[in-house]
Each structure stands twice: as structure tokens, then as C-alpha cells.
Design an enzyme around this catalytic site. Structure first.
Site, PDB file in Angstrom:
ATOM      1  N   PRO A 112       0.858  -1.195   0.000  1.00  0.00           N
ATOM      2  CA  PRO A 112       0.000   0.000   0.000  1.00  0.00           C
ATOM      3  C   PRO A 112       0.890   1.239   0.000  1.00  0.00           C
ATOM      4  O   PRO A 112       1.794   1.363   0.832  1.00  0.00           O
ATOM      5  CB  PRO A 112      -0.785  -0.132   1.311  1.00  0.00           C
ATOM      6  CG  PRO A 112       0.056  -1.004   2.188  1.00  0.00           C
ATOM      7  CD  PRO A 112       0.817  -1.920   1.279  1.00  0.00           C
ATOM      8  N   CYS A 140       3.507   3.324   9.127  1.00  0.00           N
ATOM      9  CA  CYS A 140       3.717   4.601   8.441  1.00  0.00           C
ATOM     10  C   CYS A 140       4.298   5.629   9.410  1.00  0.00           C
ATOM     11  O   CYS A 140       3.753   5.840  10.492  1.00  0.00           O
ATOM     12  CB  CYS A 140       2.401   5.114   7.862  1.00  0.00           C
ATOM     13  SG  CYS A 140       2.593   6.676   6.974  1.00  0.00           S
ATOM     14  N   GLY A 188      10.376  -4.014   2.340  1.00  0.00           N
ATOM     15  CA  GLY A 188      11.453  -3.060   2.552  1.00  0.00           C
ATOM     16  C   GLY A 188      12.659  -3.314   1.668  1.00  0.00           C
ATOM     17  O   GLY A 188      13.353  -4.309   1.847  1.00  0.00           O
ATOM     18  N   GLY A 189      12.887  -2.437   0.715  1.00  0.00           N
ATOM     19  CA  GLY A 189      14.090  -2.511  -0.094  1.00  0.00           C
ATOM     20  C   GLY A 189      14.159  -3.657  -1.079  1.00  0.00           C
ATOM     21  O   GLY A 189      15.224  -3.914  -1.643  1.00  0.00           O
TER      22      GLY A 189
END
Length: 331
Positions: free
Chosen positions: A12, A95, A207-208
């Protein structure tokens, strides 16, 4: 949730993964799990629900991500999401934006695992679809070994069906949201250890992750991999999701074919008053290292943004690209 349902997903992302983006991504992969932008409980309960929550039937499986910390409001929002037909409700506990922090939701909730558990319990009692959590490994000075375990165990006791873990801390004091996406070091091993300690719990990593090949490597240790910016900025990568991760043919054999398949949707949206640019802005990264890719991007920016631009404008942009002139790019 089954491991296969969690195996690959597109993260998202605020201002990016709107309904037009998701329809486009679905044409690139039947199997990818898609997520809405985060919606606050206030927006869901009091806002224009059709505009905020409406989606095309082709998007399934699609999850609604919620932001909030009031159990009753989250339960009410989850019911609304289920009634709209979403396949999953996901709670944002990751977030790091100031707006999210001020509203007492997002990553700051890593400091309140018992409240997060109350929220999950309230949603689980309210709906029959899966309820999941997307979190960080910790925030600020928290020890990730303690913080992640504490949150995970709290929400699992409350009934969470799966966890998606962004393998970075979020620094709420000292880093901007943009910096929080890059500066805190990645710690994939921490997520692997969580999975090893909870073998029966579906856990995905985020992540990444920049390629489908990298996602595949993570799947040796966890149940799912979630791509964010790479999936959005380089959507051509999604064409290899179904073949590489699920052993199935992609919905379309090329990006050209996928964009052609998007044309009827665009025509319907234009007839309903949507501007072409609202959809084509998600196509900017569709081609890479392909003759005409730069001209395609320029045409989208200069012509498809004009009032009154229609399907033919996109066809003209597409005609500038010679996708057959190069070998497929590695995922």
C-alpha cells in the site's frame, strides 16, 4: 490466510496504489495481492465511501489498509470494507509520517502493542475476512528483538491472521517520512528470526526489495514478499511474478498487450468523467531499456495530461515503443 495468498503482494502506497493503479497491476499479475492506499477510519466512516472505497471487480484479491487506533472505529471501518467486498483488512502500524503520528496511528503504535491488540480483536469480532497487521521492526530507541516480538505476540493472541513486516526501524524523531524509507538500515534477518520463532504464522517481508528474483530469495525464509516502490516505478517487473513465483503464465505476454487490455477500462472511466492522466500517470515506468520508452514517457507527460485527452492519445504513445526489439528484461 494461506501462504500462497501472502506469497507476493504490492505494498500500500499513499498517492500511488489507487484503484486505477491496481487495475493496471492486475493486468500484469493474476496472483499478486493488491492493497489500497491507507485510509483513516474517519475518512471511511464519514467520507464519500464510493469514491474512497469503490474498486473494480478485476482487482481481487485486494486488501483495504486502515489507519486508526480506536477499536470501535476500526471495527466499524472493517465492516464497511467487508461490505464493499474487500478480501482482507490490514492495519497500518508502520507509516512514519507526522500526520499519522499526530493522529495516533501508524508506526507510533509500535509503542502501544496492547492497544494494537485491542484494535485487532475488535476487527476480528466484527468481520469474517482476514485481519492482518503491517508493522516495522521497531521505532526510535526500541530494541527490535523485544519490540517486534512483543507486538507480534500481542496481535496474534488477539487473532491477527498474518503479519507483514517492513524490515527497518522507523525513526519518528529526527527523520522525515522519505528518509525513513531509506536511511534506517534493513534487517531482514530480524524478520527471518520472527518467522523461525512462529513457524505456523503467515509472515511476509517488506522493505528494499527491488526485483522478483530478490523476492524469491526471501521466500526461502518467510511466507511472503511485498514490493513497494520497485513495483510502482518499474511495473514491467510484475509480468514475471506469475511465471517466477507461481509457475503460471502471466495474464499478458508483454507490456504492450497489458496496456491494450487496459483500454476498455480507460474508456469506461473517461465516460464517467475521469481524466486520462489520472490513469496514465501509473504507466510512466511501463517500459525500460526499450526503443521509444523515453518518447512514450514524454508523450504521456505532454499530451495525455491535456484536458480532453482520450484513449487514442494513449494508443499514439504506445505506438512510439518498439517492445519487440529487445529481449525481456530480467525480473
Amino acid at each position: 490466510m494461506t501462504d500462497n495468498e501472502l506469497k507476493f503482494s504490492v505494498a500500500p502506497m499513499m498517492d500511488w496504489t489507487d484503484r486505477h493503479c491496481r487495475v493496471f497491476h492486475r493486468l500484469l499479475s493474476r496472483r499478486a495481492r493488491l492493497y489500497t492506499e491507507m485510509l483513516t477510519t474517519g475518512a471511511v466512516i464519514h467520507g464519500d465511501r464510493q469514491r474512497l472505497l469503490g474498486f473494480d471487480a478485476t482487482e481481487h484479491p485486494v486488501a483495504l489498509q486502515l489507519g486508526g487506533s480506536n477499536p470501535a472505529d476500526l471495527a466499524a471501518s472493517a465492516v464497511i470494507g467487508e461490505d464493499f467486498g474487500y478480501d482482507e483488512i490490514n492495519l497500518n502500524v508502520g507509516c512514519p509520517s507526522d500526520r499519522v503520528k499526530d493522529g495516533r496511528f501508524g508506526a507510533c503504535l509500535m509503542a502501544e502493542p496492547h492497544l494494537v491488540a485491542e484494535c485487532i480483536g475488535a476487527m476480528k469480532r466484527a468481520v469474517s475476512i482476514p485481519v492482518t497487521v503491517k508493522c516495522r521492526i521497531g521505532i526510535d530507541d526500541q530494541d527490535p528483538e523485544v519490540a517486534l516480538d512483543t507486538l507480534a505476540h500481542a496481535v496474534l493472541v488477539a487473532g491477527a491472521d498474518a503479519l507483514v513486516v517492513h524490515a527497518r526501524k522507523a525513526w519518528l524523531n529526527g527523520l522525515s517520512p522519505k528518509e525513513n524509507r531509506d536511511i534506517p538500515p534493513l534487517d531482514y534477518d530480524r524478520v527471518y528470526r520472527l518467522k523461525a520463532s512462529l513457524p505456523g504464522v503467515p509472515i511476509a517481508i517488506n522493505g528494499g526489495i527491488g526485483t522478483i528474483a530478490a523476492a524469491k530469495q526471501h521466500l526461502a525464509y518467510v511466507d511472503g514478499a511485498m514490493l513497494g516502490r520497485a513495483a510502482y516505478q518499474e511495473p514491467w517487473r510484475l509480468l514475471s511474478v506469475d511465471p517466477e513465483l507461481f509457475g503460471e503464465a502471466a495474464p499478458h505476454g508483454s507490456m504492450h498487450e497489458a496496456i491494450e487490455a487496459l483500454m476498455p477500462y480507460i474508456a469506461r472511466e473517461l465516460a464517467a468523467g475521469t481524466r486520462l492522466h489520472s490513469i496514465t500517470r501509473h504507466l510512466v515506468g511501463a517500459f525500460q531499456a526499450v526503443p521509444g520508452a523515453r518518447a512514450f514517457r514524454r508523450y504521456l507527460a505532454e499530451v495525455c495530461t491535456k484536458p480532453g485527452a482520450g484513449v487514442e492519445s494513449l494508443r499514439q504513445a504506445l505506438a512510439l515503443v518498439d517492445e519487440a526489439a529487445v529481449a525481456p528484461i530480467a525480473a
